[in-house]
Structure formats: structure tokens, C-alpha cells
Design a protein around this motif. Sequence first.
Motif, PDB file in Angstrom:
ATOM      1  N   GLY A 126       7.665  -6.027  -0.997  1.00  0.00           N
ATOM      2  CA  GLY A 126       6.295  -6.211  -1.491  1.00  0.00           C
ATOM      3  C   GLY A 126       5.370  -5.117  -0.974  1.00  0.00           C
ATOM      4  O   GLY A 126       4.564  -4.553  -1.728  1.00  0.00           O
ATOM      5  N   LEU A 127       5.512  -4.757   0.306  1.00  0.00           N
ATOM      6  CA  LEU A 127       4.661  -3.718   0.893  1.00  0.00           C
ATOM      7  C   LEU A 127       4.942  -2.359   0.252  1.00  0.00           C
ATOM      8  O   LEU A 127       4.022  -1.566   0.031  1.00  0.00           O
ATOM      9  N   CYS A 128       6.219  -2.105  -0.062  1.00  0.00           N
ATOM     10  CA  CYS A 128       6.568  -0.832  -0.718  1.00  0.00           C
ATOM     11  C   CYS A 128       5.935  -0.781  -2.106  1.00  0.00           C
ATOM     12  O   CYS A 128       5.449   0.266  -2.538  1.00  0.00           O
ATOM     13  N   ARG A 129       5.957  -1.917  -2.795  1.00  0.00           N
ATOM     14  CA  ARG A 129       5.344  -1.944  -4.143  1.00  0.00           C
ATOM     15  C   ARG A 129       3.848  -1.675  -4.059  1.00  0.00           C
ATOM     16  O   ARG A 129       3.291  -0.980  -4.907  1.00  0.00           O
ATOM     17  N   GLU A 130       3.232  -2.201  -3.008  1.00  0.00           N
ATOM     18  CA  GLU A 130       1.790  -1.917  -2.814  1.00  0.00           C
ATOM     19  C   GLU A 130       1.545  -0.420  -2.633  1.00  0.00           C
ATOM     20  O   GLU A 130       0.451   0.078  -2.879  1.00  0.00           O
ATOM     21  N   GLN A 131       2.584   0.283  -2.182  1.00  0.00           N
ATOM     22  CA  GLN A 131       2.477   1.744  -2.018  1.00  0.00           C
ATOM     23  C   GLN A 131       2.849   2.487  -3.305  1.00  0.00           C
ATOM     24  O   GLN A 131       3.093   3.693  -3.278  1.00  0.00           O
ATOM     25  N   GLY A 132       2.971   1.738  -4.382  1.00  0.00           N
ATOM     26  CA  GLY A 132       3.234   2.370  -5.668  1.00  0.00           C
ATOM     27  C   GLY A 132       4.709   2.563  -5.990  1.00  0.00           C
ATOM     28  O   GLY A 132       5.059   3.263  -6.947  1.00  0.00           O
TER      29      GLY A 132
END
Length: 380
Positions: free
Chosen positions: A229-235
Motif C-alpha cells: 500500500g505504501l509503495c502504491r502511495e509512491q506511485g
Amino acid sequence: MTQASPARQATSLFLERFGSGPAVLVSAPGRVNLLGEHTDYNGGPVLPVALERRTVVGAGHADRWRAVSAQDGMVVEVSPDRMEQGSWTAYLIGVLRALGRTGLTLPGASVAVASSVPMGAGLSSSAALTVALARALTGLAGKKVSAEALVDIAWQAEHDEVGVACGRMDQTVAALARPGHALLFETGTGAITHVPYEGRIWLFQTGVSHRLTGGQLNQRRQECEVALGLCREQGIDAEALADIGVEQLPRLLRALPVPWSQRLRHVVTETDRTRRAAGALAARDLPLLGRLLVEGHESLRQDYQSSCPEADLLVESAVRHGAWGARLTGAGWGGAVLGLLPPEKEARIVAEVQEEFRLRFGQMPEVWATKAGGGVRSEK
Ligand code: GLA
């Protein structure tokens, strides 16, 4: 005196407790994972090998469910309606429930189990049991099911019913392994490649038993989901952590806090290592494979934080005494270390490692070797 084979043990146990021979006798292997740890629930590759050690299930027709294990020899009545968490019969009940969902109807059965797979040693005694049970009970019901269907039933039993947040590596190798081969399983695509491996694999048991139910494995799996999820927040547009490339790591590692950055780094580097390890194995480059194992151990120790001092000592000592490589195998937090040893140095390395372990921890670790065994099979 050598111990009776688990097939003979299961047969005579069945005979003694239920008064006649089993109608079906099935076995499935434990496994040692060469590389690809904690990647199977992150969409990455795994490279397990089936052990020669197996779990055998004898089953016969009956009008209720009765089961006995050679471990304690006690016949117990079980019911698919009553889960027995903490007992080995939880796996049987899990299989019965998963089978029930496939429409399999048996009024009951007598079941006897014997095994040479050590329990709590990270060698997948549970998948050996669930895969053998699934095949024995479908056989008893006169149903032919594919190896893939057995994997599903066994995985559902452990994941959905017993409650371990496992991936599908253990069930897949227990069902599909070929003798003399490691199994490269790309869990993201389902692709399977059988990679020849005729050599021996050494197992050094830490003596630290792990219980997976409700434990650290579930926690790590959750942490991996948060990391994704955190990686997705980074695009990052990834379906699973293992889809992220090593070249994307530096930026993500700067952005993510610990421990999620550590879990991410383990999964991404392990995915890359496992594919390189499959290549090294296919090229019979055991020194390179060994180095990748040691890197994998370091990643488990530092980033996934799933090792223990006993395993760290076994790895370090084996490598110092001349092993090509060694690492903690299976879920971790105890269990066993696998070693790849040059054949001419085997005896000396094993003796030195055992002695060092004894000096540090006060007991001799159990050490044994296996070649690559085969998947689930009928024993008669
Ligand atoms: C356990 C699980 C597997 C896998 C390993 C870690 O054995 O059952 O699915 O996740 O841990 O690689």
C-alpha cells in the motif's frame, strides 16, 4: 535397529486400531525450500525440493470419522462441524471442510497417519499431511482429482480453516514434485519448471520448534500488505510486492519507514535471487547457488527478521568450514538450516558444525541429508 517405514507403520497402526487393512494408502513429502522465502504470498518465485521423508495416510470406509496418529497412537473421533485447534486433527478437519465444499460426500472414514517428516522444523509437515489426506480421502470416495485440485484443497484446509496465512509453495511441491528435481514455481503466474538436481541437501535442525498458527507468519504477511500500500502511495503500479523491480528499490527505500522498507527489500531482492538461483542450479553452478543462499539468509536475518541465533550460528559455521552455502529454510523463527556441501568435505563439515553448536547451545543438532524426492503418490 532401523525404524519401520512410515508406510508400514501406518498400515500396522490401521490394522491394530481398526481391525482390517486400509483401503487406500497414500504418501506425500515434506519439503526443503532452496530459495524464495516469504515470496509465495507476495507473487514471487520459490524453489523448493521435496524431501525423501514422507507422511503416509491409510484410510478405510466407516460411518463416522475416526483418526489415529503414530505420534500418540490414540484413536479420536472428529467431526467437520467441530474444529480442534492446536491438535493435529485440525488439519484433518480442515481437509474435510475443504472437501465438503467440492461436493465430496463421505459419511466418515477411519484414518491412520505415520510420518518421517520432523514436525515444527520448517519442513512442511503440515502440507505433507493435508496433501496426503486430500488424496487418500478423494481416492476412498472413488474420485480422481488433479494434482492442482489437491493443492487447492490442502491450501484451503491450512489457510482458511486452520488459519495460517501461508502461500501455496508447500502444497504445490508436496503434490507436484518430481524425483531428482527442484521445482521452480512462479506464484504470480502459476508457471512451474522442474529443474534437475541430483545432489544431496543437508538439513541441520536448530531444535527450536516453531508454531505457525496465529504467529509471526501472519504478522509478516500483514506487514507486506501495508508495504505494498505504501509503495502504491509512491506511485508504484504493482499487483504484488514481487512485481517491484530491484531498480525501483533505492527511491522506495528512502520513502518507506521501517519495518516496511525492510520487508519490501527482502521480498524484492529475494525474488531476484531466486530466479538467479534457478539459473545457477540449471547450470550446475553450486558455488554460485551457495552464495545466493547465504545472501538469502542475510536478508532473512536483517530485513525479514525471521531468523534466530541457532540458525545464524549453523549458517555461519557451515560456510566457515567450507559449505558452498547455507541458510534458514521454511517460515523461520526456528526450524532447520539447509546446507549445500561439497561431497568430499561433507563428513568434516557436519562434525565441525555439530561440535560448535553443542559448545554454544549445549546440545547436538540433528543433521541428515536428502535427495530430491517425488510428490504425492499411492503406496500400493
Ligand atoms: C511457510 C508457508 C509457505 C511460505 C513459507 C515461507 O512454510 O506455509 O507458504 O510462505 O512459510 O517462505
